[in-house]
Write a protein that holds these residues in place. Structure first.
Motif, PDB file in Angstrom:
ATOM      1  N   TYR A 167      -5.950  -8.143   0.072  1.00 11.67           N
ATOM      2  CA  TYR A 167      -6.278  -9.347  -0.683  1.00 11.67           C
ATOM      3  C   TYR A 167      -5.880  -9.142  -2.143  1.00 11.67           C
ATOM      4  N   GLY A 168      -4.902  -9.923  -2.592  1.00 14.83           N
ATOM      5  CA  GLY A 168      -4.412  -9.801  -3.957  1.00 14.83           C
ATOM      6  C   GLY A 168      -3.612  -8.527  -4.144  1.00 14.83           C
ATOM      7  N   GLY A 169      -3.670  -7.985  -5.357  1.00 16.32           N
ATOM      8  CA  GLY A 169      -2.983  -6.727  -5.631  1.00 16.32           C
ATOM      9  C   GLY A 169      -1.536  -6.905  -6.051  1.00 16.32           C
ATOM     10  N   GLY A 170      -0.866  -5.783  -6.330  1.00 16.71           N
ATOM     11  CA  GLY A 170       0.505  -5.794  -6.786  1.00 16.71           C
ATOM     12  C   GLY A 170       1.489  -5.479  -5.681  1.00 16.71           C
ATOM     13  N   VAL A 171       2.786  -5.613  -6.004  1.00 12.51           N
ATOM     14  CA  VAL A 171       3.853  -5.411  -5.041  1.00 12.51           C
ATOM     15  C   VAL A 171       4.576  -4.113  -5.360  1.00 12.51           C
ATOM     16  N   LEU A 172       4.736  -3.246  -4.340  1.00 11.37           N
ATOM     17  CA  LEU A 172       5.453  -1.983  -4.508  1.00 11.37           C
ATOM     18  C   LEU A 172       6.930  -2.119  -4.178  1.00 11.37           C
ATOM     19  N   GLY A 173       7.283  -3.049  -3.306  1.00 10.72           N
ATOM     20  CA  GLY A 173       8.675  -3.221  -2.904  1.00 10.72           C
ATOM     21  C   GLY A 173       8.778  -4.089  -1.669  1.00 10.72           C
ATOM     22  N   VAL A 188       8.396   3.651   9.647  1.00 12.17           N
ATOM     23  CA  VAL A 188       8.840   4.235   8.381  1.00 12.17           C
ATOM     24  C   VAL A 188      10.125   3.548   7.929  1.00 12.17           C
ATOM     25  N   SER A 189      10.188   3.180   6.649  1.00 10.82           N
ATOM     26  CA  SER A 189      11.375   2.506   6.124  1.00 10.82           C
ATOM     27  C   SER A 189      12.604   3.384   6.261  1.00 10.82           C
ATOM     28  N   ASN A 232       5.216   8.396   6.088  1.00 19.57           N
ATOM     29  CA  ASN A 232       4.224   7.734   6.932  1.00 19.57           C
ATOM     30  C   ASN A 232       4.632   6.283   7.198  1.00 19.57           C
ATOM     31  N   GLY A 233       4.178   5.762   8.339  1.00 16.25           N
ATOM     32  CA  GLY A 233       4.459   4.377   8.680  1.00 16.25           C
ATOM     33  C   GLY A 233       3.730   3.419   7.755  1.00 16.25           C
ATOM     34  N   HIS A 234       4.314   2.255   7.565  1.00 14.95           N
ATOM     35  CA  HIS A 234       3.722   1.257   6.672  1.00 14.95           C
ATOM     36  C   HIS A 234       2.523   0.591   7.344  1.00 14.95           C
ATOM     37  N   SER A 235       1.379   0.618   6.644  1.00 11.65           N
ATOM     38  CA  SER A 235       0.164   0.007   7.185  1.00 11.65           C
ATOM     39  C   SER A 235       0.282  -1.503   7.272  1.00 11.65           C
ATOM     40  N   GLU A 236       1.193  -2.102   6.505  1.00 12.72           N
ATOM     41  CA  GLU A 236       1.372  -3.549   6.539  1.00 12.72           C
ATOM     42  C   GLU A 236       1.899  -4.022   7.897  1.00 12.72           C
ATOM     43  N   LEU A 237       2.475  -3.110   8.672  1.00 15.63           N
ATOM     44  CA  LEU A 237       3.042  -3.468   9.964  1.00 15.63           C
ATOM     45  C   LEU A 237       2.033  -3.384  11.097  1.00 15.63           C
ATOM     46  N   VAL A 244       0.845  -1.191   0.000  1.00 16.82           N
ATOM     47  CA  VAL A 244       0.000   0.000   0.000  1.00 16.82           C
ATOM     48  C   VAL A 244       0.883   1.245   0.000  1.00 16.82           C
ATOM     49  N   ASP A 245       0.568   2.194  -0.860  1.00 14.52           N
ATOM     50  CA  ASP A 245       1.286   3.471  -0.875  1.00 14.52           C
ATOM     51  C   ASP A 245       0.739   4.336   0.259  1.00 14.52           C
ATOM     52  N   ASP A 246       1.474   4.340   1.378  1.00 10.66           N
ATOM     53  CA  ASP A 246       1.013   5.077   2.557  1.00 10.66           C
ATOM     54  C   ASP A 246       1.472   6.525   2.581  1.00 10.66           C
TER      55      ASP A 246
END
Length: 492
Positions: free
Chosen positions: A48-54, A64-65, A36-41, A30-32
């Protein structure tokens, strides 16, 4: 008219399972937004599904990365920890095809590592029915047996892949039960029907048989996230023929045999996993098998010698123009399945079993095998004439067994010769020898509701040999160490 016998059988099987990997990153989905902090964390956020950003490897306390620091001086991880993809200044900061270990020294102090637990969850169920008949009759004073029947099976494989954040990568592999990403969810129905007919005629000087069979297979994929990826293919066989004979020779107990059989392997549902496979150009694999041999049997001795030739064609293989270092966790490599060449195997097998006494018997077998690639159009190097991956040229087994009353024991030793680990035949797995031991007894007449107790003790890999067992392309799995087991079985 002769005698006719019919039989049928209905069966149903169901099982579930899971396969695991531990990638050392969290997938960025998700482009947060910048800073901004990553929502995946955050637990409870599931994509569900979707593409990969990195990929997300190290973050600050806000999720935040963090950028990679000075790559010229931060590399410290070495084998066997996986090395570092940051140990070369020329290595790009982002390399999604690499699964090498990220070096924490390449990031600022206080950096928090993040990682994933990847689950491949599957469920399989199959239901089927088979039936056959046997008709015994006589043709011109010769015994004749006609067999025929069918087999039908409805098989379904469900598979989905979920990615779970490791709660604290710095301390353990414990993971959040709620996935942050369900990569895919698919169903693979397979419907198979097979018919066969075989006739055996006793000619007096030999018994001959002739048979035919045919398979009708439909394979489909139902994508629960994206119906546009649904596809299916018919994978029917041609008529498959078989023939052979067994003829006694003038020496008592000695006979000659020969056989020919056509086989085939349908297109597997794994081929449909790749959306970019051109199913219109993929056809089932086929094989022709021929064997010729002698066998001898007497009261104490049994022996056989067989020469065989197998020609395997239309081998289904995955082909890609991309090169991936290590495991492709995301399976992002572009490519598809095609029919690419064949394999020819030939050699001989010998076996002998001898009853030394009332208590001891010995058994030995030896196989000399020559398996080569006969053609290939899409490999990077010319492999025609090269040895087949994982096929040993020499194999042998020797065992001795002892029985006295209700007590028994045995020792078996297996030798597997050198095997190639790549199609170019530049890397090989060394030969190995392993031994297994067993000891057991049965206790009868217990004088109670227990009729008998059977006790078995086994030791696999008795001498704790270190070896590589199963071989795959450019990889081999470590064989099991010495393993001991005690089994008790009671009959009531």
């Amino acid at each position: 008219m002769g005698e006719v016998a019919f039989s049928t059988n209905v069966y149903y099987h169901n099982n579930e399972g899971r396969g695991d990997w531990v990638p050392q990153y969290v997938v960025d989905l998700v482009d947060d937004g910048e800073g901004n902090g990553h929502s995946e964390l955050v637990s409870g956020n599931t994509v569900y599904g979707g593409g990969v950003l990195g990929q997300i490897t190290f973050v600050d306390r806000g999720g935040v990365s963090l950028p990679i620091g000075d790559k010229t001086s931060c590399a410290s991880l070495t084998f066997p920890y996986g090395g570092s993809r940051n140990d070369d200044p020329s290595t790009p900061d982002v390399d999604e095809s690499s699964n090498l270990t990220y070096d924490p020294n390449c990031f600022a102090d206080g950096a928090i590592p993040v990682g994933s637990y990847r689950h491949t969850n599957y469920k399989k169920s199959r239901i089927g029915i088979n039936g056959d008949f046997i008709w015994d009759t006589r043709i011109a004073d010769m015994d004749n047996t006609l067999r025929g029947g069918f087999w039908y099976e409805d098989y379904t494989r469900d598979e989905n892949r979920s990615w779970h954040k490791i709660i604290d990568s710095a301390t353990s592999y414990r993971f959040d039960e709620t996935p942050y990403w369900v990569q895919y969810d698919r169903e693979f129905p397979v419907e198979t029907t097979m018919f066969y007919l075989e006739d055996q005629l006793d000619l007096g000087f030999a018994k001959a048989h002739f048979g035919i069979k045919q398979f009708f297979v439909d394979v489909s994929k139902n994508d629960r996230f994206n119906a546009t990826n649904d596809q299916g293919v018919s994978s029917d066989s041609d008529l498959l023929f078989s023939a052979g004979f067994v003829a006694p020779l003038p020496v008592t107990g000695l006979e000659m045999f020969a056989g020919f059989a056509q086989n085939y392997a349908s297109i597997k549902d794994a081929v449909l996993e790749r959306d970019d496979s051109d199913l219109s150009s993929v056809k089932p694999e086929t094989a022709d098998n021929f064997d010729l041999g002698l066998r001898y049997s007497s009261k104490d001795l049994s022996a056989s010698l067989t020469y065989y030739v197998t020609k395997f064609e239309d081998r289904i293989n995955f082909v890609s123009n991309e090169t991936v270092t290590g495991i492709d966790f995301l399976e992002s490599t572009a490519g598809g399945y095609i029919n690419d060449g064949g394999i020819e195997s030939k050699g001989f097998e010998a076996s002998l079993s001898y009853q030394l006494s009332d208590n001891f018997s010995v058994y030995g077998s030896y196989t000399s095998n020559d398996s080569e690639y006969t053609e290939s159009e899409y490999t990077e190097v010319d492999i025609i004439g090269n040895g087949v991956i994982g096929a040993a040229e020499q194999m042998g087994v020797v065992s001795i067994d002892w029985v006295r009353g209700n007590h028994y024991a045995g020792l078996s030793t297996k030798y597997v010769g050198e095997r190639w680990m790549n199609q170019a035949n530049t890397a090989a797995v060394e030969a190995y020898t392993v031994s297994d031991f067993y000891l057991g007894t049965t206790i009868d007449d217990l004088g109670s509701s227990v009729e008998s107790i059977e006790i078995n003790f086994t030791i696999n890999n008795l001498f704790d040999e270190s070896y590589l067992g199963t071989v795959a392309t450019n990889a081999a799995w470590i064989g099991a160490p010495r393993t001991m087991a005690l089994n008790l079985k009671a009959a009531f």
